[in-house]
Design an enzyme around this catalytic site. Sequence first.
Site, PDB file in Angstrom:
ATOM      1  N   TYR A 148       0.804  -1.221   0.000  1.00  0.00           N
ATOM      2  CA  TYR A 148       0.000   0.000   0.000  1.00  0.00           C
ATOM      3  C   TYR A 148       0.839   1.275   0.000  1.00  0.00           C
ATOM      4  O   TYR A 148       0.290   2.362  -0.071  1.00  0.00           O
ATOM      5  CB  TYR A 148      -0.909   0.037   1.234  1.00  0.00           C
ATOM      6  CG  TYR A 148      -2.180  -0.728   1.037  1.00  0.00           C
ATOM      7  CD1 TYR A 148      -2.141  -2.094   0.865  1.00  0.00           C
ATOM      8  CD2 TYR A 148      -3.413  -0.091   1.028  1.00  0.00           C
ATOM      9  CE1 TYR A 148      -3.297  -2.819   0.684  1.00  0.00           C
ATOM     10  CE2 TYR A 148      -4.578  -0.809   0.849  1.00  0.00           C
ATOM     11  CZ  TYR A 148      -4.506  -2.173   0.669  1.00  0.00           C
ATOM     12  OH  TYR A 148      -5.652  -2.887   0.483  1.00  0.00           O
ATOM     13  N   LYS A 218       2.007 -14.096   5.563  1.00  0.00           N
ATOM     14  CA  LYS A 218       2.318 -15.070   4.510  1.00  0.00           C
ATOM     15  C   LYS A 218       3.831 -15.274   4.497  1.00  0.00           C
ATOM     16  O   LYS A 218       4.491 -15.206   3.451  1.00  0.00           O
ATOM     17  CB  LYS A 218       1.875 -14.532   3.144  1.00  0.00           C
ATOM     18  CG  LYS A 218       0.493 -14.886   2.671  1.00  0.00           C
ATOM     19  CD  LYS A 218       0.159 -16.340   2.626  1.00  0.00           C
ATOM     20  CE  LYS A 218       0.493 -16.986   1.306  1.00  0.00           C
ATOM     21  NZ  LYS A 218       0.085 -18.412   1.277  1.00  0.00           N
ATOM     22  N   ASP A 284      -3.809 -17.565   4.545  1.00  0.00           N
ATOM     23  CA  ASP A 284      -4.851 -18.348   3.865  1.00  0.00           C
ATOM     24  C   ASP A 284      -5.528 -19.320   4.834  1.00  0.00           C
ATOM     25  O   ASP A 284      -6.757 -19.464   4.845  1.00  0.00           O
ATOM     26  CB  ASP A 284      -4.314 -19.083   2.632  1.00  0.00           C
ATOM     27  CG  ASP A 284      -2.927 -19.677   2.836  1.00  0.00           C
ATOM     28  OD1 ASP A 284      -2.104 -19.027   3.479  1.00  0.00           O
ATOM     29  OD2 ASP A 284      -2.686 -20.794   2.364  1.00  0.00           O
ATOM     30  N   ASP A 308      -6.732  -5.924   4.857  1.00  0.00           N
ATOM     31  CA  ASP A 308      -7.821  -5.495   3.988  1.00  0.00           C
ATOM     32  C   ASP A 308      -8.761  -6.682   3.715  1.00  0.00           C
ATOM     33  O   ASP A 308      -9.983  -6.597   3.891  1.00  0.00           O
ATOM     34  CB  ASP A 308      -7.210  -4.984   2.671  1.00  0.00           C
ATOM     35  CG  ASP A 308      -8.163  -4.098   1.904  1.00  0.00           C
ATOM     36  OD1 ASP A 308      -9.303  -3.914   2.364  1.00  0.00           O
ATOM     37  OD2 ASP A 308      -7.773  -3.601   0.836  1.00  0.00           O
TER      38      ASP A 308
END
Length: 419
Positions: A148, A218, A284, A308
């Site tokens: 971002y 992640k 995930d 987000d």
Amino acid sequence: MSKAYMKEGRLVVPDCVTVPFIEGDGVGAEITPVCQQIVNKAVSIAYKGKRSIEWMEVFAGEKSYQKNGEWLPEETMKAFLEYLIGIKGPLTTPVGGGIRSLNVALRQTLDLYVCLRPVRWFKGIVSPLKEPQKVNMHIFRENTEDIYAGIEWEQGTPEAEKFYAFLHDKMGVKKVRFPKTSSFGVKPVSVEGTHRLVRAAILYALQHKLPSVTLVHKGNIMKFTEGGFKRWGYDLAETEFSDVTFTMNQYDQIKNTLGEESAKAALAHAVNAGKLLVKDCIADAFLQNTLLKPEEYSVIATLNLNGDYVSDQLAAMVGGIGIAPGANINYQTGHAIFEATHGTAPDIAGKNIVNPCSLLLSSVMMLDYLGWKEASVLIVKALENLFESGKATYDLARFMPGGTALGTVEFGEQVIGQL
Ligand code: NAD
């Protein structure tokens, strides 16, 4: 006009505090006055006139552009800087050059590094989950770093070519599959950025007596950015909060040296002693787990992009966009902007059907942040009563068996009636 201010790291709030507000575009003109009336009434009942909010309108977005040709005037920024605490309705994102997003501009200028999104279920609201009462999470999304940061170059431009040449020639990167047609983005994730976000999440969990903080990342794929976030998060917990936390990193270390039984015993001991559990989860898997076993998660600390996705999924689990509150906060300077998390909803603007609860629950967060808990509790109880009796705006009532759909104004009147 009385300003809230910081003294020795703590927020000091005068009894009559001035709060700058941006009404917001589209449905902003409908939800903002309704929320202000409810908040005023709750504060007046809770403190019998001893405390009050003086609302000070400042401008941004379309209303501002039509008034003076500026999307985000300097005075608005100054007001938020000076008064520390503000609230805003949704803003139209200007199309074309100039400001990419007014929200991003506000966050960056005030360095609001935490995006806090509490997620809870209200009895009566129809959820896609079988046991939505198990959802009670508080998302701390890092707000200033990650992909971002806006550092990217479009394919085919000289900048993208130059960037690729640097990667290839100076850094020895040979892995870009289609270099001539690739766009590039940079993902900065820092130790300081991670530390201040995770520190805020841990302090919040301790203050609210919550059982765990989960670092969502992640790191299995992005080892130095998202993996760094996990490592630095654990480091912070183990150095700054060693006496009040137990981390799954420590669990693994004990398991590797002394065996699984010792690790389990250490974990059980820590839980019995009321220590805050700091753990981590791959993003995930986390998205799956929140649907399958939401009770395992409490405070979530995560990077900007993961945050987000996570925020929207969790919001959908408890009623969706019309009811999800949010705040952007810098706990060091005290600056905080509370906001409706949905957009300007042009398709329903002016029809008196918009749900004011996102902004209203953000106002509740603001009252909590001010330390005016007695007033915030009144609003939450009023909403609990209304939803339980099947009363809500159309977006929620249409799914409630025997639900009554109320207009925005009528819903606001009912909340006031319940206070
Ligand atoms: P949106 O959130 O405005 O609307 C998406 C859908 O959800 C629409 O069908 C809308 O009617 C519905 N909806 C949204 N809020 C609702 C509420 N409170 N009650 C009932 N229904 C509600 O998203 P969009 O249409 O993608 O964006 C419209 C504009 O808002 C764009 O200019 C966008 O950039 C801007 N936007 C601003 C913010 C913000 O200021 N925080 C956030 C998202 C989008």
